[in-house]
Design a protein around this motif. Structure first.
Motif, mmCIF file in Angstrom:
data_model
loop_
_atom_site.group_PDB
_atom_site.id
_atom_site.type_symbol
_atom_site.label_atom_id
_atom_site.label_comp_id
_atom_site.label_asym_id
_atom_site.label_seq_id
_atom_site.Cartn_x
_atom_site.Cartn_y
_atom_site.Cartn_z
ATOM 1 N N GLY A 120 2.511 92.845 32.190
ATOM 2 C CA GLY A 120 1.865 92.828 30.875
ATOM 3 C C GLY A 120 2.245 91.641 30.016
ATOM 4 O O GLY A 120 2.269 90.487 30.454
ATOM 5 N N GLY A 121 2.631 91.971 28.789
ATOM 6 C CA GLY A 121 2.840 90.961 27.750
ATOM 7 C C GLY A 121 3.895 89.927 28.072
ATOM 8 O O GLY A 121 3.812 88.772 27.654
ATOM 9 N N GLY A 122 4.926 90.343 28.784
ATOM 10 C CA GLY A 122 5.924 89.381 29.224
ATOM 11 C C GLY A 122 6.868 88.886 28.140
ATOM 12 O O GLY A 122 7.368 87.762 28.218
ATOM 13 N N THR A 123 7.166 89.741 27.144
ATOM 14 C CA THR A 123 8.123 89.261 26.132
ATOM 15 C C THR A 123 9.533 89.174 26.720
ATOM 16 O O THR A 123 10.317 88.307 26.332
ATOM 17 C CB THR A 123 8.130 90.146 24.860
ATOM 18 N N ASN A 124 9.864 90.047 27.655
ATOM 19 C CA ASN A 124 11.163 89.917 28.331
ATOM 20 C C ASN A 124 11.192 88.652 29.181
ATOM 21 O O ASN A 124 12.200 87.943 29.224
ATOM 22 C CB ASN A 124 11.451 91.142 29.200
ATOM 23 N N ALA B 27 10.309 92.533 34.988
ATOM 24 C CA ALA B 27 10.255 92.379 33.533
ATOM 25 C C ALA B 27 8.960 93.030 33.054
ATOM 26 O O ALA B 27 7.955 92.350 32.832
ATOM 27 C CB ALA B 27 10.329 90.900 33.155
ATOM 28 N N GLY B 28 9.015 94.352 32.956
ATOM 29 C CA GLY B 28 7.793 95.078 32.594
ATOM 30 C C GLY B 28 6.838 95.141 33.770
ATOM 31 O O GLY B 28 5.623 95.098 33.590
ATOM 32 N N HIS C 208 14.735 98.957 31.485
ATOM 33 C CA HIS C 208 14.035 100.215 31.216
ATOM 34 C C HIS C 208 14.214 100.595 29.741
ATOM 35 O O HIS C 208 15.316 100.515 29.205
ATOM 36 C CB HIS C 208 14.590 101.325 32.122
ATOM 37 N N LEU D 241 12.652 96.689 21.886
ATOM 38 C CA LEU D 241 12.289 95.437 22.565
ATOM 39 C C LEU D 241 13.188 94.293 22.116
ATOM 40 O O LEU D 241 13.633 93.482 22.934
ATOM 41 C CB LEU D 241 10.838 95.081 22.255
HETATM 42 C C1 GRF Z 1 9.647 96.774 28.109
HETATM 43 O O1 GRF Z 1 9.814 97.748 27.104
HETATM 44 C C2 GRF Z 1 10.460 97.111 29.318
HETATM 45 O O2 GRF Z 1 11.641 97.805 29.036
HETATM 46 C C3 GRF Z 1 9.528 98.004 30.090
HETATM 47 O O3 GRF Z 1 8.244 97.471 29.886
HETATM 48 C C4 GRF Z 1 8.215 96.750 28.662
HETATM 49 C C5 GRF Z 1 7.754 95.374 28.998
HETATM 50 O O4 GRF Z 1 7.510 94.582 27.881
HETATM 51 N N1 GRF Z 1 9.921 98.086 31.473
HETATM 52 P P1 GRF Z 1 7.228 93.026 28.056
HETATM 53 O O5 GRF Z 1 6.065 92.892 29.039
HETATM 54 O O6 GRF Z 1 8.467 92.373 28.567
HETATM 55 O O7 GRF Z 1 6.837 92.566 26.692
#
Ligand code: GRF
Length: 265
Positions: free
Chosen positions: A13-17, A131-132, A158, A220
């Motif tokens: 998804g968004g990939g903020t991590n 990462a998500g 998680h 987050l």
């Molecule tokens: C995060 O809350 C992570 O803990 C979970 O999925 C979400 C991913 O967010 N596994 P992002 O894509 O990194 O914004």
């Protein structure tokens, strides 16, 4: 200068991590560089982030693969080294259920995973970070990456204080339970659902006026510093796994794999 480890990242998804890890690599906060970003979702915004930073990326369209497996099972060509019995005996993702359902699940996931492994083969890596990445990994895939059982190399983040609230909506489950503390956890992947050995956790208070959205936002932000910190422990070779036995009472003992964090040298 410390040697940099090579990280592969999987996202959905968004990939903020992912962004937090990219930034930590680029600023030298962690001794690592990202060598690829893979996604199961062609629309993942994180793919744009990879592109912007010149990181090679690829997509393995899980939904399409799973649909094809369901609609055209006769076309299934599972990898020669895949053994259903081996995967079924190792996985503890699902409680024992109807055999056909389990076989269908694992065959379609392994089809996708063999394509994923094929794409990853072009990019040697030391650590794989989820990462998500919203797909479960089967023992088939995990065993291909974790070739040394004492040195797992797939990490996940998680959105809950594990072992509470495994599954796909950690912050939502935390909120709906009325918890007064929420948090996030980084752990190594094992054959279960969010059940692997814990590397690091961060907690935050939950107030009366919080909503699921405010909790997600607070969580987050903690994830963005927790994940790079755990990756750095791996990069500095400070994580050690130990199989430990705990005596509960006269009749019961339990065994767990624990991560110990070595002191910095
Ligand atoms: C995060 O809350 C992570 O803990 C979970 O999925 C979400 C991913 O967010 N596994 P992002 O894509 O990194 O914004």
């Amino acid at each position: 200068m410390a040697e940099k480890i090579r990280i592969g990242a999987l996202i959905s998804g968004g990939g903020t991590n992912l962004q937090a890890i990219i930034d930590s690599c680029e600023s030298g906060k962690i001794d690592a560089r990202i060598v690829f970003v893979g996604s199961d979702n062609p629309e993942a915004r994180g793919l744009e982030r990879a592109k912007k930073h010149g990181i090679p990326s690829f997509v393995v369209p899980y939904s399409e693969i799973i649909r094809n497996c369901r609609e055209y099972p006769e076309t299934l060509r599972l990898p020669a080294d895949f053994h259903m019995e081996d995967v079924l005996s190792k996985q503890h993702f699902f409680p024992p259920g109807p055999r056909k359902k389990m076989e269908d699940f694992f065959s379609s996931r392994v089809m996708a995973e063999s394509m994923l492994l094929g794409k990853m083969a072009g990019f040697p890596f030391d650590l794989l970070v989820l990462a998500g990445f919203m797909r479960s990994l089967t023992p088939y895939f995990i065993d291909k990456v974790n070739t040394d059982p004492d040195r797992p190399r797939i990490m996940n983040i998680h959105p809950s204080l594990l072992p509470a609230f495994p599954g796909s909506d950690g912050y939502g489950d935390t909120f709906r339970y009325g918890c007064k503390i929420g948090g996030c956890t980084v752990h190594f992947i094992d054959y279960g659902e969010d059940s692997g050995p814990i590397i690091g956790q961060q907690a935050f208070p939950i107030h009366e006026n919080d909503t699921i959205d405010s909790i997600k936002k607070r969580g987050l932000e903690l994830e963005w510093s927790l994940y790079p910190a755990c990756i750095q422990l791996f990069a500095r070779n400070r994580l050690r796994l130990a199989r430990e036995t705990f005596r509960i009472d006269d009749k019961r003992t339990i065994q767990r794999t624990i991560v110990h964090i070595l002191a910095a040298r």
